[in-house]
Design a protein around this motif. Structure first.
Motif, PDB file in Angstrom:
ATOM      1  N   SER A 151     107.214  25.340 -38.838  1.00 16.69           N
ATOM      2  CA  SER A 151     106.882  23.966 -38.457  1.00 16.69           C
ATOM      3  C   SER A 151     107.555  23.530 -37.042  1.00 16.69           C
ATOM      4  O   SER A 151     106.967  22.721 -36.334  1.00 16.69           O
ATOM      5  CB  SER A 151     107.471  22.759 -39.228  1.00 16.69           C
ATOM      6  OG  SER A 151     108.752  22.865 -39.514  1.00 16.69           O
ATOM      7  N   ASN A 152     108.668  24.237 -36.531  1.00 14.68           N
ATOM      8  CA  ASN A 152     108.840  24.018 -35.347  1.00 14.68           C
ATOM      9  C   ASN A 152     108.013  24.542 -34.249  1.00 14.68           C
ATOM     10  O   ASN A 152     107.843  25.726 -34.078  1.00 14.68           O
ATOM     11  CB  ASN A 152     110.545  24.570 -35.033  1.00 14.68           C
ATOM     12  CG  ASN A 152     111.192  24.247 -33.832  1.00 14.68           C
ATOM     13  OD1 ASN A 152     110.320  24.621 -32.652  1.00 14.68           O
ATOM     14  ND2 ASN A 152     112.408  24.056 -33.885  1.00 14.68           N
ATOM     15  N   PRO A 153     107.649  23.534 -33.113  1.00 16.84           N
ATOM     16  CA  PRO A 153     106.619  24.177 -32.177  1.00 16.84           C
ATOM     17  C   PRO A 153     106.995  24.942 -31.158  1.00 16.84           C
ATOM     18  O   PRO A 153     106.336  26.002 -30.939  1.00 16.84           O
ATOM     19  CB  PRO A 153     106.093  22.747 -31.320  1.00 16.84           C
ATOM     20  CG  PRO A 153     106.956  21.737 -31.864  1.00 16.84           C
ATOM     21  CD  PRO A 153     107.854  22.000 -32.989  1.00 16.84           C
ATOM     22  N   PHE A 154     108.346  25.057 -31.124  1.00 18.22           N
ATOM     23  CA  PHE A 154     109.119  26.051 -29.977  1.00 18.22           C
ATOM     24  C   PHE A 154     109.177  27.188 -30.751  1.00 18.22           C
ATOM     25  O   PHE A 154     108.874  28.455 -30.206  1.00 18.22           O
ATOM     26  CB  PHE A 154     110.445  25.550 -29.412  1.00 18.22           C
ATOM     27  CG  PHE A 154     110.265  24.102 -28.785  1.00 18.22           C
ATOM     28  CD1 PHE A 154     109.768  24.262 -27.288  1.00 18.22           C
ATOM     29  CD2 PHE A 154     110.660  23.145 -29.219  1.00 18.22           C
ATOM     30  CE1 PHE A 154     109.591  22.972 -26.508  1.00 18.22           C
ATOM     31  CE2 PHE A 154     110.623  21.832 -28.555  1.00 18.22           C
ATOM     32  CZ  PHE A 154     110.044  21.905 -27.284  1.00 18.22           C
ATOM     33  N   THR A 155     109.527  27.526 -31.767  1.00 18.27           N
ATOM     34  CA  THR A 155     109.574  28.595 -32.815  1.00 18.27           C
ATOM     35  C   THR A 155     108.397  29.161 -32.988  1.00 18.27           C
ATOM     36  O   THR A 155     108.017  30.470 -32.821  1.00 18.27           O
ATOM     37  CB  THR A 155     110.336  28.273 -33.968  1.00 18.27           C
ATOM     38  OG1 THR A 155     111.630  27.892 -33.838  1.00 18.27           O
ATOM     39  CG2 THR A 155     110.752  29.644 -34.990  1.00 18.27           C
ATOM     40  N   ARG A 156     107.175  28.245 -33.446  1.00 18.53           N
ATOM     41  CA  ARG A 156     106.006  28.639 -33.339  1.00 18.53           C
ATOM     42  C   ARG A 156     105.139  29.629 -32.243  1.00 18.53           C
ATOM     43  O   ARG A 156     104.813  30.571 -32.270  1.00 18.53           O
ATOM     44  CB  ARG A 156     104.951  27.597 -33.875  1.00 18.53           C
ATOM     45  CG  ARG A 156     103.810  27.685 -34.022  1.00 18.53           C
ATOM     46  CD  ARG A 156     102.870  26.589 -34.390  1.00 18.53           C
ATOM     47  NE  ARG A 156     103.180  26.354 -35.909  1.00 18.53           N
ATOM     48  CZ  ARG A 156     102.448  25.439 -36.859  1.00 18.53           C
ATOM     49  NH1 ARG A 156     101.561  24.888 -36.469  1.00 18.53           N
ATOM     50  NH2 ARG A 156     102.983  25.412 -37.887  1.00 18.53           N
ATOM     51  N   MET A 157     105.549  28.957 -31.012  1.00 18.18           N
ATOM     52  CA  MET A 157     105.051  29.545 -29.742  1.00 18.18           C
ATOM     53  C   MET A 157     105.793  30.754 -29.515  1.00 18.18           C
ATOM     54  O   MET A 157     104.984  31.620 -28.987  1.00 18.18           O
ATOM     55  CB  MET A 157     105.222  28.590 -28.644  1.00 18.18           C
ATOM     56  CG  MET A 157     104.110  27.594 -28.672  1.00 18.18           C
ATOM     57  SD  MET A 157     102.367  28.114 -28.531  1.00 18.18           S
ATOM     58  CE  MET A 157     102.460  29.099 -26.935  1.00 18.18           C
ATOM     59  N   LYS A 158     107.189  30.817 -29.894  1.00 16.48           N
ATOM     60  CA  LYS A 158     107.622  32.097 -29.497  1.00 16.48           C
ATOM     61  C   LYS A 158     107.387  33.240 -30.669  1.00 16.48           C
ATOM     62  O   LYS A 158     107.082  34.327 -30.067  1.00 16.48           O
ATOM     63  CB  LYS A 158     109.269  31.618 -30.089  1.00 16.48           C
ATOM     64  CG  LYS A 158     110.356  33.266 -29.850  1.00 16.48           C
ATOM     65  CD  LYS A 158     111.781  32.595 -30.490  1.00 16.48           C
ATOM     66  CE  LYS A 158     112.662  33.972 -30.424  1.00 16.48           C
ATOM     67  NZ  LYS A 158     112.829  34.529 -31.608  1.00 16.48           N
ATOM     68  N   HIS A 159     106.998  32.704 -31.692  1.00 20.91           N
ATOM     69  CA  HIS A 159     106.515  33.841 -32.706  1.00 20.91           C
ATOM     70  C   HIS A 159     105.068  34.187 -32.193  1.00 20.91           C
ATOM     71  O   HIS A 159     104.919  35.614 -32.219  1.00 20.91           O
ATOM     72  CB  HIS A 159     106.476  33.492 -33.922  1.00 20.91           C
ATOM     73  CG  HIS A 159     107.596  33.618 -34.935  1.00 20.91           C
ATOM     74  ND1 HIS A 159     108.450  34.679 -35.027  1.00 20.91           N
ATOM     75  CD2 HIS A 159     108.600  32.698 -35.247  1.00 20.91           C
ATOM     76  CE1 HIS A 159     109.734  34.721 -35.505  1.00 20.91           C
ATOM     77  NE2 HIS A 159     109.474  33.249 -35.869  1.00 20.91           N
ATOM     78  N   PHE A 160     104.272  33.490 -31.784  1.00 17.65           N
ATOM     79  CA  PHE A 160     102.964  33.600 -31.338  1.00 17.65           C
ATOM     80  C   PHE A 160     102.961  34.615 -30.196  1.00 17.65           C
ATOM     81  O   PHE A 160     102.358  35.480 -30.088  1.00 17.65           O
ATOM     82  CB  PHE A 160     102.113  32.566 -30.978  1.00 17.65           C
ATOM     83  CG  PHE A 160     100.614  32.780 -30.484  1.00 17.65           C
ATOM     84  CD1 PHE A 160      99.800  32.899 -31.623  1.00 17.65           C
ATOM     85  CD2 PHE A 160     100.594  32.763 -29.342  1.00 17.65           C
ATOM     86  CE1 PHE A 160      98.362  32.981 -31.204  1.00 17.65           C
ATOM     87  CE2 PHE A 160      98.910  33.328 -28.884  1.00 17.65           C
ATOM     88  CZ  PHE A 160      97.992  33.224 -30.060  1.00 17.65           C
TER      89      PHE A 160
END
Length: 148
Positions: A70-79
């Motif tokens: 759910s965290n957008p920063f973590t989401r972008m990091k994984h992407f």
């Protein structure tokens, strides 16, 4: 001597097929929950054999974690990590259908704002041209997900 070399090559290819089929099944399980994806990621990261296959499955697990976070920063990091690893894997094995299929699936589902849709038509054509060379399990997965 030729027989021994042929036998070794056949044995290695069968072992590789079985390993990939097991990893595909584990990737299927990882898609079911964030906890399962994290466990699969840990297993992949602890694998001593750092092969293109391990990188490819690690990339796909990053994409799963991006979706489940759910965290957008973590989401972008994984992407970003998934994208980099998948592109590295395809660069190492450009004729490997499985990685092209996975990239197609990711790009097809990625929001346009991420700018990761540049290989859709190329990968789809590659998949169409090479699906007959894939193992039965991969063919089934492709046919379930892509209208050819």
């Amino acid at each position: 001597m030729k027989f021994v070399i042929l036998f070794i090559a056949l044995f290695l290819s069968i072992g590789s097929f079985a390993q990939n089929q097991n990893l595909r099944q584990e990737l299927d399980q990882a898609e079911k929950s964030k906890k399962a994806a994290e466990a699969f990621m840990k297993k992949l990261q602890n694998t001593s054999a750092k092969t293109a296959s391990i990188d490819g499955y690690t990339a796909m697990t990053h994409f799963i974690l991006a979706r489940e976070t759910s965290n957008p920063f973590t989401r972008m990091k994984h992407f970003r990590e998934g994208k980099e690893l998948l592109e590295k894997t395809i660069k190492q094995e450009p004729n490997q259908l499985e990685w092209r299929f996975y990239r197609y699936m990711v790009q097809d589902g990625a929001p346009a704002m991420l700018g990761y849709k540049d290989q859709l038509s190329t990968d789809l054509q590659f998949i169409r041209n090479n699906i007959s060379k894939a193992d039965a399990d991969l063919q089934k997965r492709i046919k379930q997900n892509i209208k050819l």
